[in-house]
Motif scaffolding. Structure first.
Motif, PDB file in Angstrom:
ATOM      1  N   HIS A  27      59.411  20.763  13.127  1.00 38.13           N
ATOM      2  CA  HIS A  27      59.670  22.031  13.339  1.00 38.13           C
ATOM      3  C   HIS A  27      61.241  22.276  13.084  1.00 38.13           C
ATOM      4  CE1 HIS A  27      58.723  25.642  15.919  1.00 38.13           C
ATOM      5  NE2 HIS A  27      59.127  26.237  14.577  1.00 38.13           N
ATOM      6  N   HIS A  82      64.732  30.745  14.968  1.00 40.33           N
ATOM      7  CA  HIS A  82      64.775  29.398  15.332  1.00 40.33           C
ATOM      8  C   HIS A  82      65.877  29.085  16.079  1.00 40.33           C
ATOM      9  CE1 HIS A  82      61.101  29.666  12.939  1.00 40.33           C
ATOM     10  NE2 HIS A  82      60.694  28.576  13.695  1.00 40.33           N
ATOM     11  N   ASP A 163      57.501  31.079  19.615  1.00 42.29           N
ATOM     12  CA  ASP A 163      57.028  31.105  18.000  1.00 42.29           C
ATOM     13  C   ASP A 163      55.256  30.573  17.999  1.00 42.29           C
ATOM     14  OD1 ASP A 163      56.515  30.215  15.432  1.00 42.29           O
ATOM     15  OD2 ASP A 163      58.226  28.859  15.396  1.00 42.29           O
ATOM     16  N   HIS A 167      52.714  25.959  12.642  1.00 41.52           N
ATOM     17  CA  HIS A 167      53.438  24.870  12.598  1.00 41.52           C
ATOM     18  C   HIS A 167      54.279  24.304  14.074  1.00 41.52           C
ATOM     19  CE1 HIS A 167      57.298  27.705  11.171  1.00 41.52           C
ATOM     20  NE2 HIS A 167      57.121  27.241  12.556  1.00 41.52           N
TER      21      HIS A 167
HETATM   22 MN    MN Z   1      58.761  27.901  13.547  1.00 39.22          MN
END
Ligand code: MN
Length: 202
Positions: A27, A82, A163, A167
């Motif tokens: 990630h 992120h 998130d 993924h």
């Molecule tokens: Mn992500």
């Protein structure tokens, strides 16, 4: 300015068993890095824009040349989201402080907040995020964003986010997003969230 992957600040194993090391590694070092690389690529022929921060770019998306708006929305947004996300993750941090009081006041109880936040995370169709934000009236609100849209674009200040792109959880949880969302509550750095809350409401 060339955008760079921020330091993670902890080991890939730090959030085990709730978020596994392999997921963290991919990630951070692959997905996030790709957002950074593609943001830099989009800005390659725009030297004036290279001086702006990623937050400035995504918040002022509509003022950018049409040709790079999509790339900045996706990759600039991915970089901003992120970079924020890594900072609010930590195990074994007590739910306390002004944010704890504010959550209880706004949602009635921690359990009710957890229920509403989880629902937003679990019902987000496709890829995206669920957020606890401070809105323009300085009140707490739970919202969703699609893909890599950032709450900042709509005048919200994120103080906590999850998130829910596959993924972020697929290696460990496969299709069971609700289990990942439940586990996420074990890795919220409430001290950091409290800092963001205090800053946002003042
Ligand atoms: Mn992500």
């Amino acid at each position: 300015m060339t955008h760079q992957l921020p330091t993670l600040g902890y080991d890939y194993r730090a959030l085990e068993p709730y978020i596994d090391a392999r997921t963290m590694e991919i990630h951070y070092s692959k997905h996030h890095k790709t957002y950074v690389d593609k943001l830099n690529a989009a800005l390659e022929n725009h030297p004036a824009l290279q001086k702006k921060t990623a937050v400035e770019l995504v918040v002022n998306l509509n003022s950018l040349p049409d040709s790079i708006q999509g790339a900045v929305r996706n990759h600039g947004g991915g970089h901003v989201n992120h970079s924020f996300f890594w900072t609010i993750l930590k195990k074994d941090v007590a739910f306390k402080g002004e944010i704890a009081e504010a959550i209880k006041k706004e949602f009635g109880s921690f359990d009710e907040f957890k229920k509403q936040f989880s629902e937003k995370a679990n019902t987000l169709f496709g890829s995206g995020w669920a957020w606890l934000v401070v809105n323009r009236s300085k009140k707490l609100e739970i919202i969703q964003t699609q893909n890599q849209e950032t709450p900042l674009r709509n005048g919200f200040t994120p103080i906590l986010g999850i998130d829910v792109w596959e993924h972020a959880y697929y290696l460990k949880y496969q299709n069971k997003r609700a289990e990942y969302v439940d586990a996420f509550f074990n890795v919220i750095d409430w001290k950091k969230v409290n800092e963001y809350y205090v800053k946002a409401k003042n």
